[in-house]
Design a protein around this motif. Structure first.
Motif, PDB file in Angstrom:
ATOM      1  N   ALA A  78      37.636  36.289  36.871  1.00 35.48           N
ATOM      2  CA  ALA A  78      37.015  37.469  37.483  1.00 35.48           C
ATOM      3  C   ALA A  78      35.939  37.046  38.480  1.00 35.48           C
ATOM      4  N   ARG A  79      35.177  36.030  38.145  1.00 31.23           N
ATOM      5  CA  ARG A  79      34.144  35.534  39.061  1.00 31.23           C
ATOM      6  C   ARG A  79      34.775  34.872  40.280  1.00 31.23           C
ATOM      7  N   ASN A  80      35.898  34.169  40.076  1.00 30.57           N
ATOM      8  CA  ASN A  80      36.604  33.578  41.216  1.00 30.57           C
ATOM      9  C   ASN A  80      37.065  34.668  42.183  1.00 30.57           C
ATOM     10  N   LEU A  81      37.604  35.765  41.629  1.00 32.15           N
ATOM     11  CA  LEU A  81      38.071  36.853  42.488  1.00 32.15           C
ATOM     12  C   LEU A  81      36.920  37.611  43.139  1.00 32.15           C
ATOM     13  N   ALA A  82      35.769  37.653  42.490  1.00 30.26           N
ATOM     14  CA  ALA A  82      34.601  38.275  43.113  1.00 30.26           C
ATOM     15  C   ALA A  82      34.160  37.460  44.336  1.00 30.26           C
ATOM     16  N   ALA A  83      34.296  36.141  44.247  1.00 24.05           N
ATOM     17  CA  ALA A  83      33.916  35.267  45.358  1.00 24.05           C
ATOM     18  C   ALA A  83      34.972  35.260  46.458  1.00 24.05           C
ATOM     19  N   ASP A  84      36.239  35.351  46.071  1.00 27.05           N
ATOM     20  CA  ASP A  84      37.354  35.335  47.021  1.00 27.05           C
ATOM     21  C   ASP A  84      38.481  36.179  46.438  1.00 27.05           C
ATOM     22  N   PRO A  85      38.691  37.395  46.938  1.00 20.41           N
ATOM     23  CA  PRO A  85      39.681  38.296  46.352  1.00 20.41           C
ATOM     24  C   PRO A  85      41.141  37.906  46.607  1.00 20.41           C
ATOM     25  N   ALA A  86      41.375  36.866  47.379  1.00 22.15           N
ATOM     26  CA  ALA A  86      42.744  36.410  47.615  1.00 22.15           C
ATOM     27  C   ALA A  86      43.269  35.712  46.365  1.00 22.15           C
ATOM     28  N   CYS A  87      44.522  36.006  46.021  1.00 16.43           N
ATOM     29  CA  CYS A  87      45.129  35.411  44.838  1.00 16.43           C
ATOM     30  C   CYS A  87      46.647  35.451  45.000  1.00 16.43           C
ATOM     31  N   ALA A  88      47.342  35.001  43.983  1.00 19.88           N
ATOM     32  CA  ALA A  88      48.796  35.145  43.921  1.00 19.88           C
ATOM     33  C   ALA A  88      49.140  35.549  42.494  1.00 19.88           C
ATOM     34  N   VAL A  89      50.139  36.407  42.366  1.00 21.58           N
ATOM     35  CA  VAL A  89      50.652  36.848  41.075  1.00 21.58           C
ATOM     36  C   VAL A  89      52.034  36.241  40.945  1.00 21.58           C
ATOM     37  N   VAL A  90      52.222  35.397  39.919  1.00 26.81           N
ATOM     38  CA  VAL A  90      53.394  34.536  39.847  1.00 26.81           C
ATOM     39  C   VAL A  90      54.181  34.791  38.567  1.00 26.81           C
ATOM     40  N   SER A  91      55.506  34.810  38.711  1.00 22.66           N
ATOM     41  CA  SER A  91      56.417  34.821  37.564  1.00 22.66           C
ATOM     42  C   SER A  91      57.431  33.707  37.799  1.00 22.66           C
ATOM     43  N   ARG A  92      58.367  33.578  36.888  1.00 19.54           N
ATOM     44  CA  ARG A  92      59.390  32.549  37.052  1.00 19.54           C
ATOM     45  C   ARG A  92      60.154  32.744  38.354  1.00 19.54           C
ATOM     46  N   ASP A  93      60.396  34.003  38.710  1.00 24.10           N
ATOM     47  CA  ASP A  93      61.278  34.317  39.830  1.00 24.10           C
ATOM     48  C   ASP A  93      60.569  34.754  41.115  1.00 24.10           C
ATOM     49  N   ASP A  94      59.238  34.799  41.084  1.00 23.28           N
ATOM     50  CA  ASP A  94      58.563  35.408  42.228  1.00 23.28           C
ATOM     51  C   ASP A  94      57.117  34.907  42.321  1.00 23.28           C
ATOM     52  N   GLU A  95      56.635  34.854  43.537  1.00 22.76           N
ATOM     53  CA  GLU A  95      55.217  34.612  43.787  1.00 22.76           C
ATOM     54  C   GLU A  95      54.782  35.594  44.853  1.00 22.76           C
ATOM     55  N   ARG A  96      53.823  36.447  44.491  1.00 19.26           N
ATOM     56  CA  ARG A  96      53.361  37.471  45.424  1.00 19.26           C
ATOM     57  C   ARG A  96      51.915  37.210  45.821  1.00 19.26           C
ATOM     58  N   PRO A  97      51.693  36.866  47.090  1.00 16.87           N
ATOM     59  CA  PRO A  97      50.321  36.768  47.565  1.00 16.87           C
ATOM     60  C   PRO A  97      49.686  38.154  47.451  1.00 16.87           C
ATOM     61  N   ALA A  98      48.446  38.193  46.995  1.00 13.96           N
ATOM     62  CA  ALA A  98      47.784  39.478  46.792  1.00 13.96           C
ATOM     63  C   ALA A  98      46.308  39.355  47.123  1.00 13.96           C
ATOM     64  N   THR A  99      45.683  40.495  47.191  1.00 11.96           N
ATOM     65  CA  THR A  99      44.237  40.571  47.282  1.00 11.96           C
ATOM     66  C   THR A  99      43.785  41.598  46.254  1.00 11.96           C
ATOM     67  N   THR A 100      42.566  41.479  45.785  1.00 14.66           N
ATOM     68  CA  THR A 100      42.073  42.394  44.773  1.00 14.66           C
ATOM     69  C   THR A 100      40.935  43.233  45.329  1.00 14.66           C
ATOM     70  N   VAL A 101      40.858  44.457  44.809  1.00 13.95           N
ATOM     71  CA  VAL A 101      39.800  45.384  45.188  1.00 13.95           C
ATOM     72  C   VAL A 101      39.240  45.991  43.912  1.00 13.95           C
ATOM     73  N   ALA A 102      37.923  45.901  43.728  1.00 14.00           N
ATOM     74  CA  ALA A 102      37.288  46.579  42.595  1.00 14.00           C
ATOM     75  C   ALA A 102      37.432  48.082  42.820  1.00 14.00           C
ATOM     76  N   VAL A 103      37.745  48.811  41.752  1.00  7.39           N
ATOM     77  CA  VAL A 103      38.008  50.237  41.895  1.00  7.39           C
ATOM     78  C   VAL A 103      36.840  51.060  41.356  1.00  7.39           C
ATOM     79  N   PRO A 104      36.682  52.298  41.860  1.00  8.04           N
ATOM     80  CA  PRO A 104      35.618  53.165  41.362  1.00  8.04           C
ATOM     81  C   PRO A 104      35.900  53.598  39.916  1.00  8.04           C
ATOM     82  N   ASP A 105      34.845  54.022  39.232  1.00  5.29           N
ATOM     83  CA  ASP A 105      34.952  54.377  37.820  1.00  5.29           C
ATOM     84  C   ASP A 105      36.033  55.419  37.536  1.00  5.29           C
ATOM     85  N   ASP A 106      36.179  56.408  38.401  1.00  7.65           N
ATOM     86  CA  ASP A 106      37.177  57.457  38.154  1.00  7.65           C
ATOM     87  C   ASP A 106      38.602  56.901  38.160  1.00  7.65           C
TER      88      ASP A 106
END
Length: 151
Positions: free
Chosen positions: A71-99
């Motif tokens: 979580a701290r890594n993503l706070a510093a740099d929201p770029a990431c990848a979400v990986v499974s056996r069959d796929d790798e998806r480059p992604a970015t993360t955004v903190a969402v509002p409470d609602d």
């Protein structure tokens, strides 16, 4: 720094996630993936097994403690990848509002109810409503995954 048991458990889960066919990420449920981030201090690639939850057509990461390394890594740099056996998806993360965050946490907890290790660190139980969760969101991090363009 996580203890040796947690490191071994995470490595085992990562191996399993990357060797088995991936479950789809469906609304109201979760699927296991490997989250790849960049270390905020070292700059090295870090991998973490993760339950990605689906709500309203979007995918989310939920963390009961915003001080966890991923979580701290993503706070510093929201770029990431979400990986499974069959796929790798480059992604970015955004903190969402409470609602937006409260129903996501409720969905995550409900979906993970049979995995105590995944929900024991939360300040509310698996049956908590969004109204019960909302006052506790200061200690929970909720990130929406979005696409990232790779150059």
């Amino acid at each position: 720094m996580p203890g040796p048991d947690l490191v071994a458990l995470n490595a085992s889960m990562i191996d399993r996630i990357l060797s088995e066919p991936p479950d789809p990420i469906v609304d109201g449920g979760y699927a296991l993936r490997v989250l790849r981030t960049r270390g905020r201090r070292s700059g090295r690639v870090r991998v973490t097994p993760m339950g990605v939850v689906g709500v309203g057509g979007s995918h989310y990461l939920v963390c009961p403690d915003p001080n966890r390394d991923w979580a701290r890594n993503l706070a510093a740099d929201p770029a990431c990848a979400v990986v499974s056996r069959d796929d790798e998806r480059p992604a970015t993360t955004v903190a969402v509002p409470d609602d937006e965050a409260a129903p996501v946490v409720a969905t995550y907890l409900s979906a993970m109810r049979d995995l105590p290790f995944a929900i024991n660190s939360f300040p509310v139980g698996p049956d908590a409503t969004p109204e019960e969760i909302r006052p506790r969101l200061g200690t929970i991090r909720v990130l929406r995954l979005g696409p990232r363009r790779v150059a």
